[in-house]
Design an enzyme around this catalytic site. Structure first.
Site, short mmCIF file in Angstrom:
data_model
loop_
_atom_site.label_atom_id
_atom_site.label_comp_id
_atom_site.label_asym_id
_atom_site.label_seq_id
_atom_site.Cartn_x
_atom_site.Cartn_y
_atom_site.Cartn_z
N GLY A 55 -5.14 13.06 -2.49
CA GLY A 55 -5.55 12.79 -0.44
C GLY A 55 -6.29 12.13 -0.45
CD GLN B 118 -11.49 9.66 1.37
OE1 GLN B 118 -9.84 9.77 1.86
NE2 GLN B 118 -11.84 9.41 0.27
CB CYS C 200 -14.87 13.35 -2.22
SG CYS C 200 -14.38 12.08 -1.27
CG LEU C 201 -9.70 9.49 -3.76
CD1 LEU C 201 -8.96 8.92 -3.58
CD2 LEU C 201 -10.43 9.22 -5.84
CG HIS D 204 -11.34 17.10 1.45
ND1 HIS D 204 -12.62 17.22 -0.25
CD2 HIS D 204 -11.09 15.61 0.75
CE1 HIS D 204 -12.62 16.13 -0.45
NE2 HIS D 204 -12.30 14.92 0.12
CD GLU D 205 -7.76 14.42 1.99
OE1 GLU D 205 -8.45 13.31 2.24
OE2 GLU D 205 -8.30 13.78 1.03
CG HIS E 274 -12.47 12.48 4.57
ND1 HIS E 274 -13.30 11.77 3.94
CD2 HIS E 274 -11.95 12.90 2.87
CE1 HIS E 274 -13.54 12.46 2.86
NE2 HIS E 274 -12.43 12.26 2.16
NI NI Z 1 -12.09 13.12 0.02
#
Ligand code: NI
Length: 177
Positions: A47, A52, A98-99, A140-141, A144
């Site tokens: 995701g 991000q 998480c990226l 999670h997304e 953000h």
């Molecule tokens: Ni993330």
């Protein structure tokens, strides 16, 4: 198509409340979505939310390969202007990465089952009632888009650490998103 630079924790863009997308079909949004999918797959992650990649807009992309879920493959998809509500009141700890926090993961309390809505670039409704990894990645997304990173939700910091160290614990249920 282009790979986008991913903001890491500490960058103010990750703490902003993202703005609704006024025209999901705009060429600039379609290009952003294409680039985000390419960036997510390259990372690799399951995701990626627009903040991000330094764009504080309410949209995210995700995919769910069948080998991760044991369910039919969900190809890379976009959710624009999402909303979700929990279905029932059950929560469970999910192991998340998480990226924007490369190399780290932790157990995060999440709703087990949710109903979510949104649109794609053609204005089609997307979403539905989901559980498992699908429900996890959407929550999670979505966080953000409200400027929330998963460490802000961690309740058991003994689960927070570097992947290589945590590999001694049971296998993760999540991968970077
Ligand atoms: Ni993330």
């Amino acid at each position: 198509m282009a790979l986008l630079k991913i903001a890491r924790m500490g960058n103010p863009v990750l703490l902003q409340m993202a703005e609704p997308v006024t025209n999901p079909g705009a060429p600039a949004i379609r290009r952003l979505v294409d680039d985000m999918i390419e960036t997510m797959l390259d990372a690799p992650g399951i995701g990626l939310a627009a903040p991000q990649v330094h764009r504080p807009l309410r949209l995210f992309v995700f995919h769910l390969p069948s080998e991760r879920t044991g369910q039919p493959n969900i190809p890379p998809s976009v959710v624009i202007n999402p909303h979700f509500t929990p279905v029932g009141d059950a929560t469970m700890p999910r192991i998340e990465g998480c990226l924007s926090l490369p190399g780290l993961r932790a157990a995060v309390p999440r709703w087990v089952r949710i109903h979510y809505t949104g649109v794609d670039c053609d204005g089609n409704e997307v979403g539905g009632e989901v559980d498992g990894l699908h429900a996890n990645v959407v929550q999670h997304e979505y966080d953000h888009l409200d400027g929330i990173l998963y460490p802000m939700r961690v309740t058991d910091f003994a689960t927070f650490g570097f992947n290589e160290e945590l590999s001694r614990l049971p296998p993760a249920t999540e991968q970077d998103a």
